[in-house]
Design a protein around this motif. Structure first.
Motif, PDB file in Angstrom:
ATOM      1  N   LEU A  33      37.363  43.268  36.894  1.00  0.00           N
ATOM      2  CA  LEU A  33      37.882  41.899  36.917  1.00  0.00           C
ATOM      3  C   LEU A  33      37.724  41.286  38.311  1.00  0.00           C
ATOM      4  O   LEU A  33      37.553  41.981  39.302  1.00  0.00           O
ATOM      5  CB  LEU A  33      39.356  41.885  36.521  1.00  0.00           C
ATOM      6  CG  LEU A  33      39.682  42.450  35.134  1.00  0.00           C
ATOM      7  CD1 LEU A  33      41.193  42.528  34.933  1.00  0.00           C
ATOM      8  CD2 LEU A  33      39.025  41.605  34.041  1.00  0.00           C
ATOM      9  N   LYS A  34      37.810  39.968  38.382  1.00  0.00           N
ATOM     10  CA  LYS A  34      37.675  39.266  39.654  1.00  0.00           C
ATOM     11  C   LYS A  34      38.507  37.993  39.612  1.00  0.00           C
ATOM     12  O   LYS A  34      38.541  37.290  38.599  1.00  0.00           O
ATOM     13  CB  LYS A  34      36.202  38.924  39.907  1.00  0.00           C
ATOM     14  CG  LYS A  34      35.943  38.293  41.274  1.00  0.00           C
ATOM     15  CD  LYS A  34      34.455  38.033  41.470  1.00  0.00           C
ATOM     16  CE  LYS A  34      34.195  37.408  42.838  1.00  0.00           C
ATOM     17  NZ  LYS A  34      32.748  37.149  43.048  1.00  0.00           N
ATOM     18  N   ARG A  35      39.172  37.692  40.689  1.00  0.00           N
ATOM     19  CA  ARG A  35      39.954  36.454  40.771  1.00  0.00           C
ATOM     20  C   ARG A  35      39.207  35.438  41.631  1.00  0.00           C
ATOM     21  O   ARG A  35      38.202  35.761  42.285  1.00  0.00           O
ATOM     22  CB  ARG A  35      41.341  36.720  41.355  1.00  0.00           C
ATOM     23  CG  ARG A  35      41.338  37.277  42.775  1.00  0.00           C
ATOM     24  CD  ARG A  35      42.749  37.459  43.318  1.00  0.00           C
ATOM     25  NE  ARG A  35      42.738  38.084  44.641  1.00  0.00           N
ATOM     26  CZ  ARG A  35      43.804  38.174  45.422  1.00  0.00           C
ATOM     27  NH1 ARG A  35      44.974  37.692  45.008  1.00  0.00           N
ATOM     28  NH2 ARG A  35      43.726  38.761  46.603  1.00  0.00           N
ATOM     29  N   ASN A  36      39.733  34.206  41.694  1.00  0.00           N
ATOM     30  CA  ASN A  36      39.059  33.114  42.383  1.00  0.00           C
ATOM     31  C   ASN A  36      39.856  32.713  43.635  1.00  0.00           C
ATOM     32  O   ASN A  36      40.696  31.819  43.600  1.00  0.00           O
ATOM     33  CB  ASN A  36      38.907  31.910  41.442  1.00  0.00           C
ATOM     34  CG  ASN A  36      38.202  30.742  42.117  1.00  0.00           C
ATOM     35  OD1 ASN A  36      37.456  30.938  43.083  1.00  0.00           O
ATOM     36  ND2 ASN A  36      38.449  29.535  41.634  1.00  0.00           N
ATOM     37  N   VAL A  37      39.594  33.399  44.747  1.00  0.00           N
ATOM     38  CA  VAL A  37      40.287  33.083  46.002  1.00  0.00           C
ATOM     39  C   VAL A  37      39.553  31.939  46.689  1.00  0.00           C
ATOM     40  O   VAL A  37      38.364  32.033  46.991  1.00  0.00           O
ATOM     41  CB  VAL A  37      40.336  34.305  46.934  1.00  0.00           C
ATOM     42  CG1 VAL A  37      40.993  33.929  48.259  1.00  0.00           C
ATOM     43  CG2 VAL A  37      41.094  35.446  46.269  1.00  0.00           C
ATOM     44  N   VAL A  38      40.277  30.835  46.948  1.00  0.00           N
ATOM     45  CA  VAL A  38      39.656  29.651  47.543  1.00  0.00           C
ATOM     46  C   VAL A  38      40.177  29.328  48.937  1.00  0.00           C
ATOM     47  O   VAL A  38      39.583  28.506  49.645  1.00  0.00           O
ATOM     48  CB  VAL A  38      39.861  28.415  46.631  1.00  0.00           C
ATOM     49  CG1 VAL A  38      39.179  28.623  45.291  1.00  0.00           C
ATOM     50  CG2 VAL A  38      41.342  28.112  46.444  1.00  0.00           C
ATOM     51  N   LEU A  39      41.288  29.971  49.340  1.00  0.00           N
ATOM     52  CA  LEU A  39      41.867  29.646  50.642  1.00  0.00           C
ATOM     53  C   LEU A  39      42.523  30.883  51.255  1.00  0.00           C
ATOM     54  O   LEU A  39      43.255  31.612  50.585  1.00  0.00           O
ATOM     55  CB  LEU A  39      42.923  28.533  50.505  1.00  0.00           C
ATOM     56  CG  LEU A  39      43.730  28.180  51.770  1.00  0.00           C
ATOM     57  CD1 LEU A  39      42.798  27.623  52.861  1.00  0.00           C
ATOM     58  CD2 LEU A  39      44.831  27.177  51.444  1.00  0.00           C
ATOM     59  N   GLY A  40      42.225  31.111  52.518  1.00  0.00           N
ATOM     60  CA  GLY A  40      42.888  32.170  53.263  1.00  0.00           C
ATOM     61  C   GLY A  40      43.578  31.596  54.487  1.00  0.00           C
ATOM     62  O   GLY A  40      43.072  30.675  55.130  1.00  0.00           O
ATOM     63  N   GLN A  95      43.228  30.631  43.932  1.00  0.00           N
ATOM     64  CA  GLN A  95      44.286  31.381  44.609  1.00  0.00           C
ATOM     65  C   GLN A  95      44.225  31.266  46.125  1.00  0.00           C
ATOM     66  O   GLN A  95      43.151  31.074  46.709  1.00  0.00           O
ATOM     67  CB  GLN A  95      44.217  32.857  44.197  1.00  0.00           C
ATOM     68  CG  GLN A  95      44.482  33.072  42.716  1.00  0.00           C
ATOM     69  CD  GLN A  95      44.726  34.531  42.376  1.00  0.00           C
ATOM     70  OE1 GLN A  95      45.219  35.297  43.201  1.00  0.00           O
ATOM     71  NE2 GLN A  95      44.393  34.917  41.161  1.00  0.00           N
ATOM     72  N   ILE A  96      45.420  31.421  46.734  1.00  0.00           N
ATOM     73  CA  ILE A  96      45.572  31.449  48.191  1.00  0.00           C
ATOM     74  C   ILE A  96      45.987  32.869  48.573  1.00  0.00           C
ATOM     75  O   ILE A  96      46.806  33.483  47.889  1.00  0.00           O
ATOM     76  CB  ILE A  96      46.659  30.467  48.666  1.00  0.00           C
ATOM     77  CG1 ILE A  96      46.441  29.076  48.064  1.00  0.00           C
ATOM     78  CG2 ILE A  96      46.689  30.395  50.186  1.00  0.00           C
ATOM     79  CD1 ILE A  96      47.577  28.108  48.380  1.00  0.00           C
ATOM     80  N   ILE A  97      45.447  33.363  49.674  1.00  0.00           N
ATOM     81  CA  ILE A  97      45.884  34.670  50.158  1.00  0.00           C
ATOM     82  C   ILE A  97      46.236  34.583  51.647  1.00  0.00           C
ATOM     83  O   ILE A  97      45.776  33.683  52.358  1.00  0.00           O
ATOM     84  CB  ILE A  97      44.823  35.763  49.956  1.00  0.00           C
ATOM     85  CG1 ILE A  97      43.589  35.490  50.832  1.00  0.00           C
ATOM     86  CG2 ILE A  97      44.431  35.892  48.503  1.00  0.00           C
ATOM     87  CD1 ILE A  97      42.616  36.652  50.897  1.00  0.00           C
ATOM     88  N   VAL A  98      47.063  35.503  52.083  1.00  0.00           N
ATOM     89  CA  VAL A  98      47.339  35.666  53.509  1.00  0.00           C
ATOM     90  C   VAL A  98      46.372  36.703  54.043  1.00  0.00           C
ATOM     91  O   VAL A  98      46.282  37.815  53.524  1.00  0.00           O
ATOM     92  CB  VAL A  98      48.797  36.126  53.744  1.00  0.00           C
ATOM     93  CG1 VAL A  98      49.027  36.418  55.227  1.00  0.00           C
ATOM     94  CG2 VAL A  98      49.776  35.064  53.253  1.00  0.00           C
ATOM     95  N   THR A  99      45.636  36.344  55.077  1.00  0.00           N
ATOM     96  CA  THR A  99      44.649  37.252  55.642  1.00  0.00           C
ATOM     97  C   THR A  99      44.654  37.122  57.154  1.00  0.00           C
ATOM     98  O   THR A  99      44.817  36.025  57.697  1.00  0.00           O
ATOM     99  CB  THR A  99      43.241  36.953  55.091  1.00  0.00           C
ATOM    100  OG1 THR A  99      42.295  37.811  55.720  1.00  0.00           O
ATOM    101  CG2 THR A  99      42.841  35.513  55.325  1.00  0.00           C
ATOM    102  N   ALA A 100      44.485  38.236  57.830  1.00  0.00           N
ATOM    103  CA  ALA A 100      44.480  38.227  59.291  1.00  0.00           C
ATOM    104  C   ALA A 100      43.078  37.994  59.854  1.00  0.00           C
ATOM    105  O   ALA A 100      42.911  37.885  61.057  1.00  0.00           O
ATOM    106  CB  ALA A 100      45.043  39.540  59.823  1.00  0.00           C
TER     107      ALA A 100
END
Length: 312
Positions: free
Chosen positions: A221-228, A199-204
């Motif tokens: 539960l936990k997701r797999n964030v690979v890019l911010g 997953q990609i997220i928007v982060t400041a």
């Protein structure tokens, strides 16, 4: 500077002077000012005392201005023009003749989605004005407004003080976004697929977790964030051709700023919606220009939102 006895200065005196100068008659000036002749004569007496000059002397049937009156007349006319045109409030803002700036505070994604429509409309309605978009968030919004560095601010704002006026624009919701030509999953995406897909997220900042991760953690539960990234449009570009998922604001996914064929669907977990608001200072909310700009932005954004929601 010479000390002035301001108690003797009255705007009505300037109006009397201006009328006498143009009509050269006490009776005609009185009629113009809707005053009795004694009141006009009394004002002339006060003017003479204040300026220490006769100002107007009777020559035949006319009141002829003195040299001092000739010198003062254009300055009095300028003062009255400034007061009537620049100081007294106008009931209606006239955008066609406005030559100033519209300074609008916007979040990153609001600028991308609504900025072009706002700019084009302002250029059409106020062709001599300039437009400035400034980055804004909950941290700097109030300071920008208070310092008069922005006219209005658009975005998500929390815990605003009482002297700020909030106008609701629309309710934003989150959607799962992905390239289903790569994912090839059923719509809507199920929880297992969602959790197991990068997953990609928007982060400041450098933190790769958001409120979504807290919600998942509460359920074990936990997701797999690979890019911010800090940029919403980067998310859409990165999703194309990749087996990745992003949860983003609906308007970002539906906007036509990028020519892609991404799929949008309801997330498999509950993610709260949020308000997009426009804020101004309470004390400036009745200013004709601010009122006009605020109503225009409200109409443009709400129309754009309705259009985007009806396209897909």
């Amino acid at each position: 500077m010479k000390e002035i006895n301001w108690r003797g200065v009255d705007l009505n005196l300037l109006l009397t002077f201006d009328a006498l100068y143009h009509f050269k008659s006490v009776s005609a000036a009185s009629k113009k000012l809707h005053l009795g002749q004694p009141a006009t004569s009394y004002n002339l007496k006060r003017l003479r005392e204040l300026l220490q000059d006769p100002l107007f002397e009777r020559v035949g049937n006319q009141m002829s201005p003195t040299t001092r009156a000739q010198e003062v007349a254009p300055k009095v006319a300028m003062i009255l023009a400034i007061f009537s045109q620049d100081i007294l409030p106008s009931a209606v803002f006239e955008p066609q003749g406005y030559e100033g700036k519209f300074i609008i505070g916007v979040s990153d994604y609001a600028e991308q989605i609504f900025g072009p429509d706002i700019f084009d409309t302002l250029q059409q309605l106020a062709p001599h004005a300039k437009v400035i978009f400034k980055p804004v968030d909950s941290e700097n919004c109030v300071n920008l407004l208070t310092a008069h560095n922005t006219d209005v601010c658009i975005g998500v704002f929390n815990d605003l003080p009482d002297h700020v006026l909030t106008t609701f624009l629309y309710r934003e919701k989150h959607l799962c976004t992905f390239d289903n030509s790569v994912m090839q999953t059923q719509i809507p995406i199920d929880l297992s697929t969602y959790l197991n897909t990068p997953q990609i997220i928007v982060t400041a900042n450098e933190c790769l977790t958001t409120q979504v991760d807290k919600t998942l953690a509460d359920s074990g539960l936990k997701r797999n964030v690979v890019l911010g990234t800090t940029r919403f449009l980067t998310v859409r570009r990165m999703l194309v051709g990749r087996k990745m998922v992003a949860v983003m604001a609906e308007m970002v996914g539906r906007s036509d700023l990028i020519d892609d064929s991404l799929t949008l669907c309801t997330p498999p977990i509950d993610i709260p919606d949020f308000n997009i608001d426009m804020v101004t200072l309470q004390r400036d909310s009745h200013h004709p220009r601010i009122m006009w700009l605020s109503e225009l932005i409200k109409q443009l954004i709400q129309t754009k939102v309705d259009t985007l929601r009806n396209i897909k």
